[in-house]
Design an enzyme around this catalytic site. Structure first.
Site, PDB file in Angstrom:
ATOM      1  N   GLU A   1     -28.778  -5.839 -37.881  1.00 43.60           N
ATOM      2  CA  GLU A   1     -28.491  -4.812 -36.880  1.00 43.60           C
ATOM      3  C   GLU A   1     -29.685  -3.862 -36.784  1.00 43.60           C
ATOM      4  OE1 GLU A   1     -24.766  -2.198 -35.457  1.00 43.60           O
ATOM      5  OE2 GLU A   1     -25.392  -1.745 -37.504  1.00 43.60           O
TER       6      GLU A   1
ATOM      7  N   ASP B   1     -31.768   4.186 -28.633  1.00 45.18           N
ATOM      8  CA  ASP B   1     -32.240   5.419 -27.998  1.00 45.18           C
ATOM      9  C   ASP B   1     -32.633   5.132 -26.558  1.00 45.18           C
ATOM     10  OD1 ASP B   1     -31.866   7.003 -30.198  1.00 45.18           O
ATOM     11  OD2 ASP B   1     -33.906   6.780 -30.945  1.00 45.18           O
TER      12      ASP B   1
ATOM     13  N   LYS C   1     -36.787   9.571 -19.961  1.00 47.14           N
ATOM     14  CA  LYS C   1     -37.906   9.886 -19.071  1.00 47.14           C
ATOM     15  C   LYS C   1     -38.675   8.607 -18.740  1.00 47.14           C
ATOM     16  CE  LYS C   1     -38.674  14.711 -20.368  1.00 47.14           C
ATOM     17  NZ  LYS C   1     -39.658  15.705 -20.867  1.00 47.14           N
TER      18      LYS C   1
ATOM     19  N   ASP D   1     -24.713   2.469 -23.088  1.00 51.74           N
ATOM     20  CA  ASP D   1     -23.864   3.210 -22.158  1.00 51.74           C
ATOM     21  C   ASP D   1     -24.719   3.947 -21.128  1.00 51.74           C
ATOM     22  OD1 ASP D   1     -24.940   5.119 -23.811  1.00 51.74           O
ATOM     23  OD2 ASP D   1     -23.069   6.165 -24.219  1.00 51.74           O
TER      24      ASP D   1
ATOM     25  N   THR E   1     -17.090   3.078 -32.454  1.00 59.81           N
ATOM     26  CA  THR E   1     -17.663   4.168 -33.240  1.00 59.81           C
ATOM     27  C   THR E   1     -17.480   5.507 -32.535  1.00 59.81           C
ATOM     28  OG1 THR E   1     -19.839   3.945 -32.196  1.00 59.81           O
ATOM     29  CG2 THR E   1     -19.410   2.598 -34.144  1.00 59.81           C
TER      30      THR E   1
ATOM     31  N   PHE F   1     -19.815   7.431 -31.658  1.00 57.69           N
ATOM     32  CA  PHE F   1     -20.824   7.499 -30.606  1.00 57.69           C
ATOM     33  C   PHE F   1     -20.306   6.856 -29.324  1.00 57.69           C
ATOM     34  CE2 PHE F   1     -24.407   6.058 -28.142  1.00 57.69           C
ATOM     35  CZ  PHE F   1     -25.310   7.100 -28.229  1.00 57.69           C
ATOM     36  N   GLU F   2     -19.708   5.663 -29.446  1.00 59.66           N
ATOM     37  CA  GLU F   2     -19.195   4.990 -28.263  1.00 59.66           C
ATOM     38  C   GLU F   2     -18.031   5.767 -27.658  1.00 59.66           C
ATOM     39  OE1 GLU F   2     -17.701   0.546 -26.787  1.00 59.66           O
ATOM     40  OE2 GLU F   2     -18.451   0.845 -28.822  1.00 59.66           O
TER      41      GLU F   2
END
Length: 285
Positions: free
Chosen positions: A90, A164, A168, A200, A261, A263-264
């Site tokens: 991962e 990440d 920009k 996402d 998770t 985050f998701e």
């Protein structure tokens, strides 16, 4: 880490006092920015208690390069994990929630979690230690450098979930999904091995399609049709995407092996759509 934190870090790294950009040390384009930070007491204890067992000593330097002489091959896997089970890697394990859950659910696989940030590494060590996982190891390493020294056909799957976004436009070159890494992952994967990706961020989804869909040696296994803008947007003008020309792309259903998770959950709560990809390595030529 928030996007604003990323941007401020990159600005500090890329912009010297005179205002002109200079090449990264050693002329590398990295998908991360090294930051110093103190672990809280809980994470420091996790590091102290579990690093000897789970954290691989394979890197050197602030850019987290692989130490000279290290090769991720079948002998290395046998020495580290003590077996010849299939290996899943991962890239960007974050807090370790997903890889630790997968390792607990699938003792028949070996897992290697790659993470560059100290808190994420420490939290993954904590989860592994609390569950006494024998099949999980962690490496604090620049992932593309590790895949350069990975032997042919020794990895079963590669996972890159919510990398990440580098929103920009001038930073899109820092996104982890790139042709050079895809070539090294293709070589490292066993026959019919897969690279699973999830994001996402709509613009990152377009980036993945542009890099991977027509790349020799890869087959998109997706069956879902999604509509995406065919032009890129950057941070600050993402709201323009809805009015841009769109086209249909093929993606995968949500990977059942990925736990939901925190985050998701935050992404879903913010109304963002999750894009899943499954690319299978096939013979070149």
């Amino acid at each position: 880490m928030t996007n604003s934190e990323l941007d401020s870090d990159v600005a500090a790294a890329d912009a010297p006092a005179g205002g002109e950009q200079t090449p990264h040390p050693m002329h590398k384009v990295l998908s991360f920015v090294r930051r110093s930070g103190r672990l809280d007491d809980r994470l420091q204890r996790a590091w102290d208690n579990y690093a000897d067992r789970y954290l691989l000593d394979i890197t050197e330097g602030n850019l987290l390069d692989v130490r000279e002489g290290v090769t991720l091959d079948r002998d290395f896997i046998s020495r580290v994990w003590g077996n010849e089970n299939p290996l899943i890697v991962e890239i960007g394990t974050g807090q370790g929630e997903n890889v630790a859950a997968a390792a607990a659910a699938h003792p028949e696989y070996n897992f290697l979690a790659l993470e560059v940030y100290d808190p994420g590494v420490a939290h993954t060590l904590l989860l592994a230690g609390k569950q006494d996982l024998d099949n999980l190891r962690v490496a604090q390493v620049n992932a593309p450098e590790l895949f350069k020294v990975t032997a042919d056909a020794v990895v079963s799957e590669v996972w890159t979930f919510f990398p990440d976004p580098w929103p920009k436009k001038k930073h899109h070159k820092r996104r982890i999904v790139q042709e050079a890494l895809a070539a090294d992952i293709h070589r490292a994967l066993a026959q019919n091995g897969v690279w699973r990706i999830a994001t996402d961020i709509e613009d990152y989804a377009l980036h993945v399609h542009e890099v991977m869909d027509d790349l020799a040696g890869w087959r998109n296994l997706g069956r879902l049709t999604v509509s995406l803008p065919i032009e890129h947007v950057g941070k600050g003008n993402a709201d323009m995407a809805a009015d841009m020309p769109h086209a249909d792309f093929v993606e995968s259903e949500r990977f059942e092996g990925r736990v939901l998770t925190n985050f998701e959950k935050k992404g879903l709560a913010a109304g963002r759509v999750i894009h899943d990809f499954t690319y299978q390595a096939v013979a070149l030529g």
